[in-house]
Write a protein that holds these residues in place. Sequence first.
Motif, PDB file in Angstrom:
ATOM      1  N   PHE A 106       0.798  -1.220   0.000  1.00  0.00           N
ATOM      2  CA  PHE A 106       0.000   0.000   0.000  1.00  0.00           C
ATOM      3  C   PHE A 106       0.835   1.277   0.000  1.00  0.00           C
ATOM      4  CE2 PHE A 106      -3.107  -2.854   2.409  1.00  0.00           C
ATOM      5  CZ  PHE A 106      -3.763  -3.207   1.249  1.00  0.00           C
ATOM      6  N   VAL A 107       1.957   1.277   0.729  1.00  0.00           N
ATOM      7  CA  VAL A 107       2.710   2.525   0.910  1.00  0.00           C
ATOM      8  C   VAL A 107       3.209   3.101  -0.416  1.00  0.00           C
ATOM      9  CG1 VAL A 107       4.789   3.505   1.928  1.00  0.00           C
ATOM     10  CG2 VAL A 107       3.316   2.029   3.292  1.00  0.00           C
ATOM     11  N   PRO A 108       3.739   2.298  -1.370  1.00  0.00           N
ATOM     12  CA  PRO A 108       4.157   2.908  -2.650  1.00  0.00           C
ATOM     13  C   PRO A 108       3.027   3.591  -3.400  1.00  0.00           C
ATOM     14  CG  PRO A 108       5.163   0.749  -2.401  1.00  0.00           C
ATOM     15  CD  PRO A 108       4.171   0.887  -1.289  1.00  0.00           C
ATOM     16  N   ASN A 109       1.783   3.178  -3.159  1.00  0.00           N
ATOM     17  CA  ASN A 109       0.659   3.834  -3.822  1.00  0.00           C
ATOM     18  C   ASN A 109       0.396   5.232  -3.272  1.00  0.00           C
ATOM     19  OD1 ASN A 109       0.254   1.492  -5.354  1.00  0.00           O
ATOM     20  ND2 ASN A 109      -1.118   0.623  -3.829  1.00  0.00           N
ATOM     21  N   TRP A 110       0.898   5.521  -2.068  1.00  0.00           N
ATOM     22  CA  TRP A 110       0.710   6.845  -1.498  1.00  0.00           C
ATOM     23  C   TRP A 110       1.472   7.915  -2.284  1.00  0.00           C
ATOM     24  CZ3 TRP A 110       1.886   5.418   4.332  1.00  0.00           C
ATOM     25  CH2 TRP A 110       0.875   4.549   4.789  1.00  0.00           C
ATOM     26  N   LEU A 111       2.510   7.493  -3.011  1.00  0.00           N
ATOM     27  CA  LEU A 111       3.375   8.469  -3.682  1.00  0.00           C
ATOM     28  C   LEU A 111       2.664   9.194  -4.810  1.00  0.00           C
ATOM     29  CD1 LEU A 111       6.639   6.351  -3.851  1.00  0.00           C
ATOM     30  CD2 LEU A 111       5.913   7.951  -2.069  1.00  0.00           C
ATOM     31  N   ALA A 112       1.505   8.720  -5.210  1.00  0.00           N
ATOM     32  CA  ALA A 112       0.776   9.376  -6.296  1.00  0.00           C
ATOM     33  C   ALA A 112      -0.012  10.580  -5.820  1.00  0.00           C
ATOM     34  CB  ALA A 112      -0.173   8.374  -6.958  1.00  0.00           C
ATOM     35  N   CYS A 113      -0.141  10.764  -4.508  1.00  0.00           N
ATOM     36  CA  CYS A 113      -1.001  11.848  -4.004  1.00  0.00           C
ATOM     37  C   CYS A 113      -0.348  12.626  -2.868  1.00  0.00           C
ATOM     38  CB  CYS A 113      -2.342  11.273  -3.542  1.00  0.00           C
ATOM     39  SG  CYS A 113      -2.201   9.978  -2.306  1.00  0.00           S
ATOM     40  N   VAL A 114       0.990  12.740  -2.889  1.00  0.00           N
ATOM     41  CA  VAL A 114       1.685  13.483  -1.840  1.00  0.00           C
ATOM     42  C   VAL A 114       2.623  14.481  -2.493  1.00  0.00           C
ATOM     43  CG1 VAL A 114       1.531  11.605  -0.171  1.00  0.00           C
ATOM     44  CG2 VAL A 114       3.518  11.738  -1.693  1.00  0.00           C
ATOM     45  N   THR A 115       3.103  15.415  -1.675  1.00  0.00           N
ATOM     46  CA  THR A 115       4.072  16.398  -2.147  1.00  0.00           C
ATOM     47  C   THR A 115       5.485  15.822  -2.050  1.00  0.00           C
ATOM     48  OG1 THR A 115       4.302  17.375   0.051  1.00  0.00           O
ATOM     49  CG2 THR A 115       2.542  18.237  -1.374  1.00  0.00           C
ATOM     50  N   GLU A 116       6.468  16.620  -2.483  1.00  0.00           N
ATOM     51  CA  GLU A 116       7.857  16.163  -2.441  1.00  0.00           C
ATOM     52  C   GLU A 116       8.335  15.970  -1.002  1.00  0.00           C
ATOM     53  OE1 GLU A 116      10.358  18.667  -4.725  1.00  0.00           O
ATOM     54  OE2 GLU A 116       9.094  18.612  -6.516  1.00  0.00           O
TER      55      GLU A 116
END
Length: 345
Positions: free
Chosen positions: A65-75
């Motif tokens: 799940f955690v790698p999917n968070w990278l699509a909706c976060v800032t740098e």
Amino acid sequence: QRRVHGASPAEGFEGFVWAFLQDCIFPRCLLSACDAIFCGRFIELIHRTPLQINLLMLFNSIFTFVPNWLACVTECEAQRVGRFLAIVINMLLNWRLSATAYEKDCLNHPGFLDNPNKATTTVSYSTYKAVHSKLHGKLTRAMAKGLSSPELSERRNTLLVLERLKEVFPLHRKFSVYLSRYLDPLKEDSGLKALAERYGSILAAKKYHPELELEDERFDREERLKKEALLLKKSKDEKKGDVKEEARKMESDDKKGLLKRDKADDSKIKPTDRKDRYKEKEREKSSSSSKYPSDRRRKEGMKEKMERGSSGREEDKESREKRKLESEPEGDLKKLKPFSPVVGL
């Protein structure tokens, strides 16, 4: 709490893990760097507390799940996610590199049971190494997916996370080569060229664990052999099932009388062949008509009558001739003169 209690019984622990990561870890992890480190330490605290929680399933869910968070976060939030992942991966790596540490921390732990629903034995060290290898490969594929994303922000966030994981990921040279394939297209992008080149240099200077590579290659080979054996067994079962089904169908066709000769296509038969076949059928009909008992008896009766009639005519002719011969002497005698006695005797 709403998500945990609202999860259906069929979901079981997977629903709890999803609610735990979505409502507890993810919001806190994105607040600051200190909060990201706190979330990682909180996972370690859960392990030190002997709770009835399947930790292997928890780690698998984190890498899913955690790698999917990278699509909706800032740098900045992506860098905090990298800090959290680095703590979790480092914890798993310490158990992988030291059998003593694994036996001390995990061997009799309720979170490492073979079957969480039953109080069975815990996962052995060799089994844990195979599980760690699969988790490492899953995280590599997830990062490669992020590097090949059509969204620019997701590609940038993935590169930032990989920089934070440079000490603990990747562990194998083959995974570095695999990720390098996705870095080459990014080096041509002006917005990501600096990040891609910097991470490429990190991979080139990285030190790997050759013993882990050998072990993981052996695990991959064993897994591949198991899959091939399962596929072979499945194909054999399917062939046996097809043969049985075909035999059953043929048997049913024999019982019903459905098996017939293959008929030639009428479009391929010449007109002369049709006439010949028609004549053959007519001859077969005429020959088959004599096979009936009534016709056979009628013909035999007619033959007997004819023979009887011919024999009767021959017998009448012979009897007439015989009577004629018998009647002829009497007629000659009547023509003779009557006998007269000699005078004087």
